[in-house]
Enzyme design. Sequence first.
Site, PDB file in Angstrom:
ATOM      1  N   HIS A 164      23.596   5.280   1.327  1.00  0.00           N
ATOM      2  CA  HIS A 164      23.399   6.731   1.251  1.00  0.00           C
ATOM      3  C   HIS A 164      24.459   7.428   2.094  1.00  0.00           C
ATOM      4  O   HIS A 164      24.702   7.038   3.242  1.00  0.00           O
ATOM      5  CB  HIS A 164      21.999   7.089   1.769  1.00  0.00           C
ATOM      6  CG  HIS A 164      21.574   8.481   1.404  1.00  0.00           C
ATOM      7  ND1 HIS A 164      22.201   9.595   1.900  1.00  0.00           N
ATOM      8  CD2 HIS A 164      20.591   8.922   0.592  1.00  0.00           C
ATOM      9  CE1 HIS A 164      21.611  10.673   1.398  1.00  0.00           C
ATOM     10  NE2 HIS A 164      20.630  10.291   0.599  1.00  0.00           N
ATOM     11  N   SER A 171      13.515   7.496  -7.422  1.00  0.00           N
ATOM     12  CA  SER A 171      12.799   6.337  -6.890  1.00  0.00           C
ATOM     13  C   SER A 171      11.321   6.612  -6.646  1.00  0.00           C
ATOM     14  O   SER A 171      10.452   5.838  -7.081  1.00  0.00           O
ATOM     15  CB  SER A 171      13.453   5.865  -5.605  1.00  0.00           C
ATOM     16  OG  SER A 171      12.674   4.860  -5.065  1.00  0.00           O
ATOM     17  N   VAL A 172      11.019   7.719  -5.957  1.00  0.00           N
ATOM     18  CA  VAL A 172       9.578   8.001  -5.815  1.00  0.00           C
ATOM     19  C   VAL A 172       8.977   8.248  -7.193  1.00  0.00           C
ATOM     20  O   VAL A 172       7.826   7.913  -7.455  1.00  0.00           O
ATOM     21  CB  VAL A 172       9.248   9.159  -4.846  1.00  0.00           C
ATOM     22  CG1 VAL A 172       9.424   8.737  -3.418  1.00  0.00           C
ATOM     23  CG2 VAL A 172       9.997  10.418  -5.150  1.00  0.00           C
ATOM     24  N   GLY A 227       0.830  -1.210   0.000  1.00  0.00           N
ATOM     25  CA  GLY A 227       0.000   0.000   0.000  1.00  0.00           C
ATOM     26  C   GLY A 227       0.859   1.252   0.000  1.00  0.00           C
ATOM     27  O   GLY A 227       0.468   2.291   0.512  1.00  0.00           O
ATOM     28  N   GLY A 228       2.082   1.135  -0.589  1.00  0.00           N
ATOM     29  CA  GLY A 228       2.943   2.307  -0.757  1.00  0.00           C
ATOM     30  C   GLY A 228       2.583   3.012  -2.059  1.00  0.00           C
ATOM     31  O   GLY A 228       1.550   2.722  -2.678  1.00  0.00           O
ATOM     32  N   GLY A 272      13.493  14.186   0.003  1.00  0.00           N
ATOM     33  CA  GLY A 272      14.081  15.126  -0.941  1.00  0.00           C
ATOM     34  C   GLY A 272      13.247  15.506  -2.118  1.00  0.00           C
ATOM     35  O   GLY A 272      13.076  16.687  -2.417  1.00  0.00           O
ATOM     36  N   GLU A 325      10.090  -0.209  -5.535  1.00  0.00           N
ATOM     37  CA  GLU A 325      11.405  -0.643  -5.049  1.00  0.00           C
ATOM     38  C   GLU A 325      11.514  -2.164  -4.977  1.00  0.00           C
ATOM     39  O   GLU A 325      12.609  -2.719  -5.029  1.00  0.00           O
ATOM     40  CB  GLU A 325      11.689  -0.001  -3.672  1.00  0.00           C
ATOM     41  CG  GLU A 325      13.147  -0.139  -3.276  1.00  0.00           C
ATOM     42  CD  GLU A 325      13.520   0.636  -2.028  1.00  0.00           C
ATOM     43  OE1 GLU A 325      12.799   1.601  -1.673  1.00  0.00           O
ATOM     44  OE2 GLU A 325      14.537   0.285  -1.396  1.00  0.00           O
ATOM     45  N   ARG A 332      22.627  18.474   0.569  1.00  0.00           N
ATOM     46  CA  ARG A 332      23.786  18.760  -0.296  1.00  0.00           C
ATOM     47  C   ARG A 332      23.327  19.444  -1.573  1.00  0.00           C
ATOM     48  O   ARG A 332      23.984  20.351  -2.070  1.00  0.00           O
ATOM     49  CB  ARG A 332      24.531  17.459  -0.610  1.00  0.00           C
ATOM     50  CG  ARG A 332      25.442  17.018   0.531  1.00  0.00           C
ATOM     51  CD  ARG A 332      26.027  15.640   0.265  1.00  0.00           C
ATOM     52  NE  ARG A 332      24.978  14.632   0.278  1.00  0.00           N
ATOM     53  CZ  ARG A 332      24.840  13.660  -0.608  1.00  0.00           C
ATOM     54  NH1 ARG A 332      25.712  13.547  -1.584  1.00  0.00           N
ATOM     55  NH2 ARG A 332      23.860  12.790  -0.522  1.00  0.00           N
ATOM     56  N   HIS A 349       6.556   2.999   3.719  1.00  0.00           N
ATOM     57  CA  HIS A 349       7.852   3.645   3.759  1.00  0.00           C
ATOM     58  C   HIS A 349       7.961   4.838   2.809  1.00  0.00           C
ATOM     59  O   HIS A 349       8.762   5.747   3.035  1.00  0.00           O
ATOM     60  CB  HIS A 349       8.942   2.631   3.468  1.00  0.00           C
ATOM     61  CG  HIS A 349      10.284   3.192   3.692  1.00  0.00           C
ATOM     62  ND1 HIS A 349      10.643   3.726   4.900  1.00  0.00           N
ATOM     63  CD2 HIS A 349      11.325   3.379   2.871  1.00  0.00           C
ATOM     64  CE1 HIS A 349      11.861   4.188   4.805  1.00  0.00           C
ATOM     65  NE2 HIS A 349      12.296   3.997   3.584  1.00  0.00           N
ATOM     66  N   SER A 350       7.136   4.837   1.753  1.00  0.00           N
ATOM     67  CA  SER A 350       7.173   5.961   0.805  1.00  0.00           C
ATOM     68  C   SER A 350       7.034   7.301   1.526  1.00  0.00           C
ATOM     69  O   SER A 350       7.553   8.314   1.047  1.00  0.00           O
ATOM     70  CB  SER A 350       6.030   5.846  -0.205  1.00  0.00           C
ATOM     71  OG  SER A 350       6.212   4.743  -1.041  1.00  0.00           O
TER      72      SER A 350
HETATM   73  C1  LIG Z   1      14.607   7.712   4.455  1.00  0.00           C
HETATM   74  C2  LIG Z   1      14.367   7.599   2.988  1.00  0.00           C
HETATM   75  C3  LIG Z   1      14.216   8.748   2.212  1.00  0.00           C
HETATM   76  C4  LIG Z   1      13.990   8.652   0.856  1.00  0.00           C
HETATM   77  N1  LIG Z   1      13.887   9.785   0.114  1.00  0.00           N
HETATM   78  C5  LIG Z   1      13.662   9.685  -1.222  1.00  0.00           C
HETATM   79  C6  LIG Z   1      13.554  10.839  -2.026  1.00  0.00           C
HETATM   80  O1  LIG Z   1      13.647  11.958  -1.554  1.00  0.00           O
HETATM   81  N2  LIG Z   1      13.337  10.686  -3.345  1.00  0.00           N
HETATM   82  C7  LIG Z   1      13.224   9.459  -3.923  1.00  0.00           C
HETATM   83  O2  LIG Z   1      13.034   9.375  -5.126  1.00  0.00           O
HETATM   84  N3  LIG Z   1      13.302   8.337  -3.170  1.00  0.00           N
HETATM   85  C8  LIG Z   1      13.520   8.415  -1.846  1.00  0.00           C
HETATM   86  N4  LIG Z   1      13.621   7.291  -1.097  1.00  0.00           N
HETATM   87  C9  LIG Z   1      13.285   5.994  -1.700  1.00  0.00           C
HETATM   88  C10 LIG Z   1      11.761   5.873  -1.854  1.00  0.00           C
HETATM   89  O3  LIG Z   1      11.133   6.494  -0.776  1.00  0.00           O
HETATM   90  C11 LIG Z   1      11.295   4.424  -1.900  1.00  0.00           C
HETATM   91  O4  LIG Z   1      12.079   3.719  -2.812  1.00  0.00           O
HETATM   92  C12 LIG Z   1       9.858   4.322  -2.367  1.00  0.00           C
HETATM   93  O5  LIG Z   1       9.026   5.186  -1.647  1.00  0.00           O
HETATM   94  C13 LIG Z   1       9.347   2.895  -2.238  1.00  0.00           C
HETATM   95  O6  LIG Z   1       7.974   2.872  -2.534  1.00  0.00           O
HETATM   96  P1  LIG Z   1       7.218   1.503  -2.756  1.00  0.00           P
HETATM   97  O7  LIG Z   1       5.793   1.828  -3.032  1.00  0.00           O
HETATM   98  O8  LIG Z   1       7.934   0.672  -3.734  1.00  0.00           O
HETATM   99  O9  LIG Z   1       7.341   0.743  -1.362  1.00  0.00           O
HETATM  100  P2  LIG Z   1       6.909   1.196   0.126  1.00  0.00           P
HETATM  101  O10 LIG Z   1       6.488   2.590   0.231  1.00  0.00           O
HETATM  102  O11 LIG Z   1       8.007   0.695   0.999  1.00  0.00           O
HETATM  103  O12 LIG Z   1       5.622   0.330   0.358  1.00  0.00           O
HETATM  104  C14 LIG Z   1       5.681  -1.072   0.541  1.00  0.00           C
HETATM  105  C15 LIG Z   1       4.309  -1.543   0.943  1.00  0.00           C
HETATM  106  O13 LIG Z   1       4.286  -2.968   0.961  1.00  0.00           O
HETATM  107  C16 LIG Z   1       3.670  -3.423   2.146  1.00  0.00           C
HETATM  108  N5  LIG Z   1       4.195  -4.774   2.393  1.00  0.00           N
HETATM  109  C17 LIG Z   1       5.483  -5.140   2.573  1.00  0.00           C
HETATM  110  N6  LIG Z   1       5.556  -6.478   2.716  1.00  0.00           N
HETATM  111  C18 LIG Z   1       4.299  -6.957   2.621  1.00  0.00           C
HETATM  112  C19 LIG Z   1       3.731  -8.260   2.683  1.00  0.00           C
HETATM  113  N7  LIG Z   1       4.478  -9.346   2.860  1.00  0.00           N
HETATM  114  N8  LIG Z   1       2.391  -8.370   2.567  1.00  0.00           N
HETATM  115  C20 LIG Z   1       1.609  -7.276   2.382  1.00  0.00           C
HETATM  116  N9  LIG Z   1       2.094  -6.027   2.310  1.00  0.00           N
HETATM  117  C21 LIG Z   1       3.432  -5.883   2.413  1.00  0.00           C
HETATM  118  C22 LIG Z   1       4.006  -2.375   3.176  1.00  0.00           C
HETATM  119  O14 LIG Z   1       3.087  -2.385   4.233  1.00  0.00           O
HETATM  120  C23 LIG Z   1       3.870  -1.096   2.334  1.00  0.00           C
HETATM  121  O15 LIG Z   1       2.531  -0.700   2.264  1.00  0.00           O
HETATM  122  C24 LIG Z   1      13.882   7.376   0.259  1.00  0.00           C
HETATM  123  C25 LIG Z   1      14.050   6.241   1.027  1.00  0.00           C
HETATM  124  C26 LIG Z   1      14.343   6.346   2.367  1.00  0.00           C
HETATM  125  C27 LIG Z   1      14.654   5.110   3.128  1.00  0.00           C
END
Ligand SMILES: Cc1cc2nc3c(=O)[nH]c(=O)nc-3n(C[C@H](O)[C@H](O)[C@H](O)COP(=O)(O)OP(=O)(O)OC[C@H]3O[C@@H](n4cnc5c(N)ncnc54)[C@H](O)[C@@H]3O)c2cc1C
Length: 675
Positions: free
Chosen positions: A257, A410-411, A13-14, A49, A394, A273, A43-44
């Site tokens: 990082h 990444s976002v 649900g990201g 940034g 991701e 930076r 985590h999103s």
């Molecule tokens: C501190 C930090 C700062 C960042 N800043 C930036 C930035 O400024 N710009 C940029 O481009 N990127 C940034 N990134 C990277 C970026 O935020 C992430 O790569 C991106 O948001 C990941 O999104 P996602 O939807 O793939 O996964 P996520 O947002 O991690 O969502 C994963 C989802 O899967 C669910 N899930 C996990 N396992 C299971 C399971 N087994 N069963 C059911 N549900 C599950 C979780 O509950 C969650 O809802 C940053 C990362 C970090 C760590």
Amino acid sequence: MKIIHTDALVLGGGLAGLRTAIGMKKRGHEVISLSLVPPKRSHSSAAQGGMQASLANSVKGIGDNEDLHFVDTIKGSDWGADQQVVRMFVDTAPKAVRELAAWGVPWNRIEKGDQQSVIDGKKVILTEPENAHGLITARNFGGTQKWRTCYVADGTGHSMLYTMSNQAIANDIPVHERMEALSLIHDGKQCFGAIARNLISGELVVYIAKVTCIATGGFGRIYRSSTNAVINEGIGAALALETGIASLGNMEAVQFHPTAIFPAGILVTEGCRGDGGLLLDVNLHRFMADYEPEKKELASRDVVSRWMETHIAKGYGVKSRFGEHLWLDIRLLGEHHINTKLREVKEICQYFLGIDPVKDLIPVRPAQHYSMGGVRTNHKGQSPSLLGLYSCGEAACWDMHGFNRLGGNSVAETVVAGMIVGEYMADFLDSNACDINISTALITDFYEKEKNKLAAFYQESNTENPFEIMSEMQNIMTKNVAIFRNKTKLVEAIEQLKALRIRAKNIRVHSNAKGTNPELVAAYRVQKMLKLSLCTTYGALQREESRGAHSREDFPLRDDKRWLNRTLATWPCEQDELPTLQYEPINIKAMEMPPSWRGYGAKDRIDHPDTAIRLEEVEKIKKENNICKDSISKGIAAKDIEAQDKEILQTKLMPYKHLLPEKLRGKNARLSDEQ
Ligand SMILES: Cc1cc2nc3c(=O)[nH]c(=O)nc-3n(C[C@H](O)[C@H](O)[C@H](O)COP(=O)(O)OP(=O)(O)OC[C@H]3O[C@@H](n4cnc5c(N)ncnc54)[C@H](O)[C@@H]3O)c2cc1C
């Protein structure tokens, strides 16, 4: 046995999962999303940034376009990325930013007139043009040629995710939160959904779906020192691996990082930076200028992290009772800038370090941050080996990052991939391929297997503690499979991880709480995480070269001759001690941009013989591209001709538009079009 039927099941649900779900729902398909936590806590939301997209609105973005974004991304990836996927991405990113704006993301906007900024350690005045006033602005981020990272102060991910989640609610998409997928149901050829565990009640639930998407984020928590949230354990990727059929791509490609606060490991954004912050050593010397005279602090993350560790190893680290670190100095940005554009950074420093970055230096050291590797897919986000399985965000290896992803990409990928993969999943649902006929025996088989696995943790003869195994695994990964790798460290790590896997089969769970049971959760997760750790470590051992974030002390050169390929890991048999590795070649002859120097980092490499051939071909095609010049006589404006020429040339070099869903093929309008 509780069974829930749906057209599409999205694990996650990201940002990526929700955008994919919205795409399918808008096409009339029923979708259920699962999440470990309430979706807005994914985590999103931690992304600070910003999001890269070549809007070219602000003065430092003038002239930006898809081509420049493409070049930056390929260089960033150290040529490990799929160039067609990168083209699809850079073309769609501006559309994604605009869609989010229409949905309500409060992007920072341009203010016309003189604005103070800091560039290369000096205060400068940038004058924003009047006609750009009110448009979406961008910051310097990811070492890009133009400033193209759109942002909402330093809470970009938070704003994006809240908006996305609200859109999912508006589209009536149920998110079953605190529901964890434990395994994928499949018959060896096609995926039919997942078995999930309700983290509150402990109940096992069967989700039968015609199509399934893994959007579960990264696997950073296999490391001890990580900027990732505690839920980023890579379970989604492990589910694909455990099918024995779907493969994981480039698991050894892990990004560190440069600026995690020390020692907590919480990230302070690269925006620090980008906005003008400097890295200093124990003598308050700005050392990055010595190593990277051109890009300095803004070289790619893999490069900056390596120089930081090298500089510490040379004795220039600041000693503290937790170990050595370096300094990040954002004081020169001034109080107003920090309080408005970097306010989360300020809060993090205040809450976790007890310091004020307006006045104080921030202690930093590199930490694990991003998983370039993940579930291998084709350009549609589809697993090439398991029908009906898709992945994005991701969790996936789509693969637009290769061996190093650029800040802000990444976002952007989560939303862009969500837009594209959602369409392709909807196409799949509209096709005959998903007329599934799944036997009750198959469902029962998967259900019973999961039930038995959980029950096995309660055998009284078992002795191992899951938390201890988890912590040992994280220590091994941080010590042996981090920024600098070599054969000795990797072989040692593999032996230790193998031994941990044997111990993990003997885990004893003492708490028999049916519902919330962290001990049980750690027990089944660590077994999966150990497999991911072995994929990362074994992949790193076999890859005898240095590329992007994968840096081998014993093989310091990038080796395009032997290693211009993608590692594919499968785990065919539960009893296997190691993953099975195969390599997917990357064809230089089909590249728009043949391999060369990145413009930062090491200059030396081992070239592939095809590189010179392709370079020559590219030059020849470029020279021949005068197709539209005769249109001048037909009265077409020179800038339109130039644009046409560019498009024709790009298509000749590497066609990609046909790979995009039709509705996303439109041209991106820019302010410069009006001039
Ligand atoms: C501190 C930090 C700062 C960042 N800043 C930036 C930035 O400024 N710009 C940029 O481009 N990127 C940034 N990134 C990277 C970026 O935020 C992430 O790569 C991106 O948001 C990941 O999104 P996602 O939807 O793939 O996964 P996520 O947002 O991690 O969502 C994963 C989802 O899967 C669910 N899930 C996990 N396992 C299971 C399971 N087994 N069963 C059911 N549900 C599950 C979780 O509950 C969650 O809802 C940053 C990362 C970090 C760590």
